[in-house]
Design a protein around this motif. Structure first.
Motif, PDB file in Angstrom:
ATOM      1  N   ALA A   1       0.820  -1.208   0.000  1.00  0.00           N
ATOM      2  CA  ALA A   1       0.000   0.000   0.000  1.00  0.00           C
ATOM      3  C   ALA A   1       0.855   1.260   0.000  1.00  0.00           C
ATOM      4  CB  ALA A   1      -0.944  -0.003   1.200  1.00  0.00           C
ATOM      5  N   GLN A   2       2.122   1.145   0.430  1.00  0.00           N
ATOM      6  CA  GLN A   2       3.019   2.297   0.449  1.00  0.00           C
ATOM      7  C   GLN A   2       4.107   2.226  -0.618  1.00  0.00           C
ATOM      8  OE1 GLN A   2       3.836   3.657   4.760  1.00  0.00           O
ATOM      9  NE2 GLN A   2       3.420   1.470   4.968  1.00  0.00           N
TER      10      GLN A   2
ATOM     11  N   LEU B   1      -5.029   1.613   4.966  1.00  0.00           N
ATOM     12  CA  LEU B   1      -3.931   2.332   4.325  1.00  0.00           C
ATOM     13  C   LEU B   1      -4.053   2.236   2.804  1.00  0.00           C
ATOM     14  CD1 LEU B   1      -1.322   3.937   4.683  1.00  0.00           C
ATOM     15  CD2 LEU B   1      -0.085   1.749   4.758  1.00  0.00           C
ATOM     16  N   ALA B   2      -4.399   1.060   2.304  1.00  0.00           N
ATOM     17  CA  ALA B   2      -4.581   0.894   0.861  1.00  0.00           C
ATOM     18  C   ALA B   2      -5.734   1.768   0.370  1.00  0.00           C
ATOM     19  CB  ALA B   2      -4.834  -0.571   0.523  1.00  0.00           C
ATOM     20  N   ARG B   3      -6.821   1.803   1.113  1.00  0.00           N
ATOM     21  CA  ARG B   3      -7.963   2.641   0.729  1.00  0.00           C
ATOM     22  C   ARG B   3      -7.569   4.111   0.717  1.00  0.00           C
ATOM     23  NH1 ARG B   3     -12.341   5.574   2.215  1.00  0.00           N
ATOM     24  NH2 ARG B   3     -11.452   5.945   4.274  1.00  0.00           N
ATOM     25  N   LYS B   4      -6.870   4.530   1.763  1.00  0.00           N
ATOM     26  CA  LYS B   4      -6.440   5.924   1.869  1.00  0.00           C
ATOM     27  C   LYS B   4      -5.532   6.306   0.706  1.00  0.00           C
ATOM     28  CE  LYS B   4      -3.790   8.966   4.941  1.00  0.00           C
ATOM     29  NZ  LYS B   4      -3.000   9.009   6.208  1.00  0.00           N
ATOM     30  N   ASN B   5      -4.675   5.385   0.276  1.00  0.00           N
ATOM     31  CA  ASN B   5      -3.725   5.653  -0.815  1.00  0.00           C
ATOM     32  C   ASN B   5      -4.285   5.307  -2.196  1.00  0.00           C
ATOM     33  OD1 ASN B   5      -1.937   6.513   1.116  1.00  0.00           O
ATOM     34  ND2 ASN B   5      -0.690   4.661   1.097  1.00  0.00           N
ATOM     35  N   ARG B   6      -5.590   5.027  -2.263  1.00  0.00           N
ATOM     36  CA  ARG B   6      -6.279   4.720  -3.523  1.00  0.00           C
ATOM     37  C   ARG B   6      -5.630   3.538  -4.245  1.00  0.00           C
ATOM     38  NH1 ARG B   6      -9.948   8.283  -5.487  1.00  0.00           N
ATOM     39  NH2 ARG B   6      -9.495   7.675  -7.638  1.00  0.00           N
TER      40      ARG B   6
END
Length: 698
Positions: A206-207, A233-238
């Motif tokens: 995700a990062q 975190l994956a959702r936040k980072n699209r």
């Protein structure tokens, strides 16, 4: 370099148990890295050799001339423990353990595995595995794996990352992705997950700037905290996550204690949790790779709608059926747009699907006209064009490409998908034009629908945390119904007017005060499901019926449960005119307290038309749960019914979720069944309540 980056993007690697034979477990990683361009240093460790596969070898971990970022452990279980100790003491950041013979072998193996983790963590080293197939990073050429799947070809570097608990299946997914021509950033298999797990790997991806789409395979979730943090975190980072979660088991013997738990099962809860974080759950490997492939376009339309352009009426029907089954809206074209298309081609079908018929092959400018109308006048966020084998014909394809590409180029925010049968070189040309190509239009629909779910999730603002309730203490053991209702009432969860009556005279007095008709129920902390023993009497209409009913209930309880503690009879107002619902909570072994909502009766018993959500959540989330069930129209005023008090119902459901979250692990479950959702403005009331307290220390 942080620990996980050292694991996945190391600059140097030691191979403990290195082999000169490139076909052996300890030899494959070295051979792959040499062949596929790893630029870092490789340190083979083998006490019997000075040279391995053309590289200097070292007799021991202590003899290595430098501390590598990561070590691959490819020795038997008996030697793996000392190797972990030595590597950790030397300051190695992470180790990949191929070695088997640990937790998968039983209690002794579990204990040995725990010692591995303790030894590693004492010096800050992280472990991947044991009993794993390792990982690779296609961009750096780091191949810390012994999979034989690389013999059929190496991966094409690209944006898709794969994380899998299963080594063999994870590499199976890799092999299929490679064969489909998908570009991969990395593949990680986690094995026994003694330390690092699939959640950690999703979180790293995700990062990772090289990973844009995450495909994962899991059999069970060992650590909810790391898993959920990674998904958020994956959702936040699209970064879209598509997951195959296998194993559809029930929660086990606890289901016998709780109606809610028996309905839920692990799998239903998993679905709810994944939906909460916008993860799309794939049913098959093919579907997972379809979704991952389309997601690499990085177009995720919130409020997704599908417009279809086709030269086949039959294909249009098939696509429409698939879209309806998937819940993907296909609104009709506006009437003025339909009229314009009829003027261009009188015998077309312009509604949606828009059928330009085979006539468009005689005049390919019609394709551009119809496609442009779908986008600009239909306003669809996703466009699926079906041209079957005609799209792959040499006489058609060049002009077809030109017409479609012009529309796509003018609308880069729209998702364009094409269903054609064409040779691979032409498919690549369509893909280079910005179209994702599917042979099967039904598969295309499933992938398009998933892009909309990602878009909705990425656009959603995280809801505020619901307010806490006043502090409370659970009783030591499962309480009676009356006590359960008293506890819940203090949390703002109302019940129908009632009174606990130890004597028949108290019951008569209570009934006269409440007003007839009333309901009589046996009152016992040991009889949770009263209706099963005839412990509930409805429509008790006068004092004489209360006296007779009181005696009958005591008699039935004594006969059915002679050892049960009897506290008397509960006298409650009989509610009418509302819609029966069920609200509940059960403690999932992975995700903690999970709330359930559904309609009562056949809807929950037979149809299992229910929704789930992790606790706690606010009233807006509660209303979404209520409206999501198929039977929601019965609450919203269908067929002339008065609408139910949704405001009261959502407040009750939200407060129940907060109560469950604050209660802690001693709370095994709650059942409110039935809850009467009265007509709008008249409230919602629990007619029965069970609070199940876990036995022993929790």
């Amino acid at each position: 370099m942080d620990t996980l980056s050292a694991l996945l993007t190391p600059r140097s690697v030691a191979v403990i148990g290195a082999s000169a034979d490139a076909a052996r477990i300890g030899g494959r990683p070295i051979a792959y890295m040499k062949e596929l361009g790893f630029q870092g240093r490789i340190l083979p460790v083998n006490p019997k050799r000075d040279e391995i596969q053309g590289l200097p070898a070292f007799a021991s971990i202590a003899a290595m001339p430098e501390v590598p970022d990561v070590a691959i452990i490819a020795v038997p279980a008996a030697a793996a423990g000392p190797a972990v100790q030595e590597l950790a003491q030397r300051g190695v950041k992470a180790a990949i353990m191929f070695s088997a013979g640990f937790a998968e072998m039983g209690d002794d193996g579990e204990a040995a595995q725990a010692r591995l983790v303790a030894d590693a963590q004492a010096h800050g080293m992280r472990l991947l595995g044991p009993n794993c197939l390792g990982l690779f990073n296609a961009r750096t050429g780091f191949y810390g794996t012994f999979t034989s799947s690389l013999e059929r070809g190496s991966p094409k570097p690209g944006p898709i990352g794969i994380a899998s608990q299963s080594g063999a299946y994870g590499m199976h997914v890799f092999g299929l992705a490679r064969d489909f021509g998908l570009g991969l950033s990395c593949v990680v298999t986690t094995g026994n997950e003694a330390d690092l797990n699939v959640g950690h790997m999703i979180g790293w991806m995700a990062q990772d700037p090289d990973t844009e789409v995450i495909a994962a395979y899991a059999e069970g979730i060992r650590d909810a905290d790391s898993f959920l943090a990674a998904l958020e975190l994956a959702r936040k980072n699209r970064k879209p996550v598509v997951l195959m979660k296998v194993g559809r088991s029930a929660v086990g013997s606890a289901a016998a204690r709780s109606h809610t738990a028996s309905i839920a099962g692990d799998d239903a809860v998993t679905d709810a949790v994944l939906a909460e974080f916008g993860v799309v759950r794939a049913r098959t490997t093919e579907e997972m790779l379809d979704i991952a492939r389309l997601a690499t376009r990085k177009i995720y339309p919130a409020g997704n709608t599908l417009g279809v352009l086709t030269i086949s009426g039959g294909a249009g029907v098939l696509i429409s059926d698939a879209a309806e089954a998937a819940g993907l809206p296909m609104p009709q074209m506006p009437e003025p747009a339909q009229q314009k298309l009829r003027e261009a081609l009188p015998f077309c079908a312009p509604q949606n699907p828009v059928d330009c018929t085979a006539q468009a092959l005689n005049d390919l400018s019609l394709v551009g006209t119809f496609a442009k109308a779908l986008v600009e006048e239909g306003g669809y966020s996703s466009i699926l064009s079906f041209f079957t084998h005609a799209g792959g014909a040499a006489s058609v394809a060049p002009r077809l490409r030109s017409e479609l590409a012009a529309v796509r180029a003018a609308h880069p925010d729209r998702l364009f998908v094409l269903s054609v049968l064409a040779d691979p070189p032409l498919v690549r040309q369509f893909e280079e034009d910005g179209f994702t190509v599917f042979e099967d239009p039904s598969r295309a629909v499933a992938a398009i629908e998933a892009m909309g779910r990602y878009g909705d999730s990425f656009a959603r603002v995280a809801p505020p945390a619901p307010p806490a309730l006043p502090a409370f203490t659970l009783p030591a053991t499962t309480p009676s119904e009356a006590e359960a209702k008293r506890i819940l009432a203090e949390a703002g969860i109302p019940a129908a007017p009632e009174a606990a009556c130890p004597t028949v005279e108290a019951a008569v007095a209570a009934a006269e005060k409440i007003g007839f008709p009333v309901v009589l129920k046996i009152l016992s902390p040991d009889i949770l499901h009263k209706s099963e023993i005839g412990g509930v009497l409805l429509n008790v209409s006068d004092a004489a019926a209360v006296r007779d009913g009181f005696s009958l209930l005591l008699q039935r309880a004594k006969s059915a449960a002679p050892a049960a503690r009897i506290e008397g009879v509960l006298v409650a107002k009989q509610l009418s005119g509302g819609v029966e619902c069920i609200l509940g909570v059960h403690r999932d072994p992975v995700f903690g307290p999970v709330a359930m909502f559904g309609l009562g009766g056949i809807f929950v018993e037979i149809l299992k038309d229910v929704s789930f959500r992790r606790c706690p959540f606010d009233e807006a989330e509660a209303e979404e749960m209520i409206r999501s069930i198929k039977g929601a129209p019965l609450l919203l005023g269908a067929r002339g019914r008065p609408p139910a008090d949704i405001d009261a119902l959502k407040k009750m459901l939200s407060r129940l979720s907060v109560f469950a979250a604050q209660a802690g692990p001693r709370l095994a479950g709650i059942d409110l069944n039935p809850v009467f959702a009265m007509p709008q403005g008249q409230g919602a009331f629990a007619a029965d309540a069970v609070i199940d307290i876990a036995e022993g220390d929790a």
